[in-house]
Write an enzyme that holds these catalytic residues in place. Structure first.
Site, PDB file in Angstrom:
ATOM      1  N   HIS A   1      -2.339   5.391   6.622  1.00  0.00           N
ATOM      2  CA  HIS A   1      -0.945   5.842   6.732  1.00  0.00           C
ATOM      3  C   HIS A   1      -0.895   7.317   6.308  1.00  0.00           C
ATOM      4  O   HIS A   1      -1.708   7.763   5.495  1.00  0.00           O
ATOM      5  CB  HIS A   1      -0.036   5.099   5.755  1.00  0.00           C
TER       6      HIS A   1
ATOM      7  N   CYS B   1       0.829  -1.213   0.000  1.00  0.00           N
ATOM      8  CA  CYS B   1       0.000   0.000   0.000  1.00  0.00           C
ATOM      9  C   CYS B   1       0.862   1.262   0.000  1.00  0.00           C
ATOM     10  O   CYS B   1       0.608   2.203  -0.766  1.00  0.00           O
ATOM     11  CB  CYS B   1      -0.929  -0.012   1.208  1.00  0.00           C
TER      12      CYS B   1
HETATM   13  N1  LIG Z   1      -4.002  -5.129   5.071  1.00  0.00           N
HETATM   14  C1  LIG Z   1      -3.200  -4.261   4.521  1.00  0.00           C
HETATM   15  O1  LIG Z   1      -3.064  -3.154   5.008  1.00  0.00           O
HETATM   16  C2  LIG Z   1      -2.439  -4.625   3.279  1.00  0.00           C
HETATM   17  C3  LIG Z   1      -2.170  -3.600   2.359  1.00  0.00           C
HETATM   18  C4  LIG Z   1      -1.487  -3.920   1.180  1.00  0.00           C
HETATM   19  C5  LIG Z   1      -1.018  -5.191   0.983  1.00  0.00           C
HETATM   20  N2  LIG Z   1      -1.275  -6.161   1.918  1.00  0.00           N
HETATM   21  C6  LIG Z   1      -0.763  -7.504   1.658  1.00  0.00           C
HETATM   22  O2  LIG Z   1      -1.847  -8.327   1.203  1.00  0.00           O
HETATM   23  C7  LIG Z   1      -1.650  -9.668   1.636  1.00  0.00           C
HETATM   24  C8  LIG Z   1      -2.880 -10.092   2.419  1.00  0.00           C
HETATM   25  O3  LIG Z   1      -2.997  -9.255   3.546  1.00  0.00           O
HETATM   26  P1  LIG Z   1      -4.384  -9.061   4.296  1.00  0.00           P
HETATM   27  O4  LIG Z   1      -4.208  -7.873   5.158  1.00  0.00           O
HETATM   28  O5  LIG Z   1      -5.510  -9.133   3.362  1.00  0.00           O
HETATM   29  O6  LIG Z   1      -4.382 -10.353   5.209  1.00  0.00           O
HETATM   30  P2  LIG Z   1      -5.609 -10.917   6.062  1.00  0.00           P
HETATM   31  O7  LIG Z   1      -6.614  -9.865   6.324  1.00  0.00           O
HETATM   32  O8  LIG Z   1      -5.018 -11.656   7.192  1.00  0.00           O
HETATM   33  O9  LIG Z   1      -6.290 -11.952   5.056  1.00  0.00           O
HETATM   34  C9  LIG Z   1      -5.650 -13.117   4.647  1.00  0.00           C
HETATM   35  C10 LIG Z   1      -6.727 -14.143   4.327  1.00  0.00           C
HETATM   36  O10 LIG Z   1      -6.094 -15.321   3.856  1.00  0.00           O
HETATM   37  C11 LIG Z   1      -6.701 -16.464   4.491  1.00  0.00           C
HETATM   38  N3  LIG Z   1      -5.655 -17.487   4.549  1.00  0.00           N
HETATM   39  C12 LIG Z   1      -4.741 -17.733   5.502  1.00  0.00           C
HETATM   40  N4  LIG Z   1      -3.935 -18.745   5.128  1.00  0.00           N
HETATM   41  C13 LIG Z   1      -4.390 -19.160   3.920  1.00  0.00           C
HETATM   42  C14 LIG Z   1      -3.991 -20.174   3.016  1.00  0.00           C
HETATM   43  N5  LIG Z   1      -2.971 -20.998   3.279  1.00  0.00           N
HETATM   44  N6  LIG Z   1      -4.672 -20.313   1.847  1.00  0.00           N
HETATM   45  C15 LIG Z   1      -5.721 -19.504   1.554  1.00  0.00           C
HETATM   46  N7  LIG Z   1      -6.149 -18.524   2.391  1.00  0.00           N
HETATM   47  C16 LIG Z   1      -5.480 -18.365   3.549  1.00  0.00           C
HETATM   48  C17 LIG Z   1      -7.170 -15.963   5.844  1.00  0.00           C
HETATM   49  O11 LIG Z   1      -8.347 -16.584   6.293  1.00  0.00           O
HETATM   50  P3  LIG Z   1      -8.373 -18.099   6.796  1.00  0.00           P
HETATM   51  O12 LIG Z   1      -7.293 -18.218   7.814  1.00  0.00           O
HETATM   52  O13 LIG Z   1      -9.736 -18.319   7.273  1.00  0.00           O
HETATM   53  O14 LIG Z   1      -8.093 -18.878   5.574  1.00  0.00           O
HETATM   54  C18 LIG Z   1      -7.557 -14.506   5.535  1.00  0.00           C
HETATM   55  O15 LIG Z   1      -8.905 -14.440   5.153  1.00  0.00           O
HETATM   56  C19 LIG Z   1      -0.332  -9.666   2.419  1.00  0.00           C
HETATM   57  O16 LIG Z   1       0.721  -9.966   1.537  1.00  0.00           O
HETATM   58  C20 LIG Z   1      -0.211  -8.229   2.861  1.00  0.00           C
HETATM   59  O17 LIG Z   1       1.118  -7.838   3.119  1.00  0.00           O
HETATM   60  C21 LIG Z   1      -1.996  -5.912   3.041  1.00  0.00           C
END
Ligand SMILES: NC(=O)c1ccc[n+]([C@@H]2O[C@H](COP(=O)([O-])OP(=O)(O)OC[C@H]3O[C@@H](n4cnc5c(N)ncnc54)[C@H](OP(=O)(O)O)[C@@H]3O)[C@@H](O)[C@H]2O)c1
Length: 354
Positions: free
Chosen positions: A218, A138
């Site tokens: 941010h 982000c």
């Molecule tokens: N949040 C931010 O601010 C943000 C901003 C930009 C980029 N990102 C990036 O985007 C990515 C995802 O972040 P997020 O914030 O969306 O994470 P998140 O909210 O924790 O979501 C991740 C999802 O993946 C699922 N998951 C976990 N293990 C899994 C697996 N082995 N296979 C399939 N699904 C799985 C989780 O649910 P279950 O455990 O129920 O499967 C959860 O729903 C990361 O690389 C992060 O660095 C995040």
């Protein structure tokens, strides 16, 4: 119609799925996750086919129907967007290669997870026809969108950015800080500068990071030394012409991320999402060749349109960045409901809905 699978249905994944759903040239092939938590029920409500990333039993026990395993989802998808937690994407990379399905990873993965680190405004063409791309984080997305037009119009000699980062997303109850202000990381430069260099390899940039106890957005304090000497008005006008940069008019009285989020909720944005960089118009100041400004970045939302553009680039359906960006923005409603910095009513009058 492109069939897009989303592996990982959390903060980013559910927003990407909803953004895919409103694109005229894409459809959601399904979403995969491990547990039948509230997000699984939302996927079910939206009508997205649910695939089990780690065994179907938990879903069976919760009485939630699954359409298959994550392998089935990958097989049925033209492109998969991997939005699993940091590190899991890299572990999934071999799955996508096995099925010969192009894949998009997120900024939590190391750059070597994919053929190219991607930002639609800066290097769309590099991802056209690639097997894999990584949509940068982000913060890196926010900086790349800002730096791309500055580099093109004036040249950039040096960038210095202090990133005041939200401590956690609203749902991350286990993270902090709770009541503190942390240099984070303490080492300089923070990882953000090198990450921006995955987009602009020749850019001179130093970044310092902090974490503060907010879940809203941010905030970046930016100083860019340009190679030429435009006026403040010229830079303001250049940035105002960029569809994913929103210049907050002084007249709106928006003094921080709280009011910004309130504004976009009032404007009818899904989840109050702010897809644009939000730059305080009156902060844009040029002194000699030095440009200064403050911008706010909604960590949960700004990478969402970039993921849509990355899908188009990988699938080679749209060769031009400009066309893809316009298509994404219109369908999603980027700019919708926001007042121009000169007080005129709206930049984009999109009919797309969440
Ligand atoms: N949040 C931010 O601010 C943000 C901003 C930009 C980029 N990102 C990036 O985007 C990515 C995802 O972040 P997020 O914030 O969306 O994470 P998140 O909210 O924790 O979501 C991740 C999802 O993946 C699922 N998951 C976990 N293990 C899994 C697996 N082995 N296979 C399939 N699904 C799985 C989780 O649910 P279950 O455990 O129920 O499967 C959860 O729903 C990361 O690389 C992060 O660095 C995040």
């Amino acid at each position: 119609m492109l069939h897009v699978g989303i592996n990982g249905f959390g903060t980013i994944g559910k927003r990407v799925a909803d953004a895919v759903r409103v694109q005229p040239d894409m459809t959601v092939a399904g979403v995969a996750k491990r547990s039948p938590n509230f997000e699984a029920t939302i996927a079910d409500d939206r009508g997205y086919d649910l695939y089990a990333a780690d065994g179907r039993e938990p879903f069976d026990e919760a009485d939630l129907a699954t359409a298959g395993t994550v392998h089935d989802l990958i097989e049925t998808s033209d492109v998969v967007v991997d939005t699993t937690p940091s590190g899991v994407g890299a572990a999934n990379a071999s799955l996508y290669a096995e099925h010969d399905t192009p894949a998009i990873f997120q900024g939590g993965e190391d750059p070597d997870v994919a053929d190219v680190s991607f930002n639609a405004r800066a290097n769309y063409e590099k991802a056209v026809g690639a097997d894999t791309a990584r949509v940068v984080s982000c913060n890196t997305t926010g900086l790349s969108r800002l730096l791309a037009p500055l580099r093109e119009s004036y040249g950039v000699e040096k960038s210095r950015v202090t990133l005041v980062r939200r401590g956690a997303d609203p749902g991350q109850t286990g993270r902090g800080p709770i009541n503190d202000t942390l240099p984070d990381p303490v080492e300089i430069p923070s990882h953000h500068g090198p990450d921006v260099q995955t987009i602009f390899p020749d850019l001179d940039i130093d970044t310092m990071g902090m974490k503060v106890p907010t879940t809203q957005m941010h905030t970046h304090s930016v100083n860019v030394t340009l190679e030429s000497e435009p006026t403040t008005e010229e830079v303001t006008s250049l940035l105002a012409d960029e569809s994913r940069l929103f210049l907050i008019p002084e007249t709106l009285g928006i003094d921080g991320a709280g009011k910004l989020k309130e504004y976009t909720r009032d404007a009818g944005r899904p989840r109050g999402d702010v897809w644009e960089n939000c730059i305080w118009a009156e902060s844009i100041t040029v002194e000699g060749r030095d440009l200064y400004l403050f911008q706010a970045i909604h960590q949960e939302a700004d990478v969402v349109p970039e993921n849509i553009d990355a899908v188009r680039a990988l699938s080679e359906r749209t060769a031009s960045a400009e066309k893809s960006i316009r298509r994404t923005d219109e369908a999603l409603g980027v700019g919708r409901g926001l007042v121009e910095h000169d007080g005129s009513p709206q930049r984009v009058d999109s009919h797309a809905d969440d």
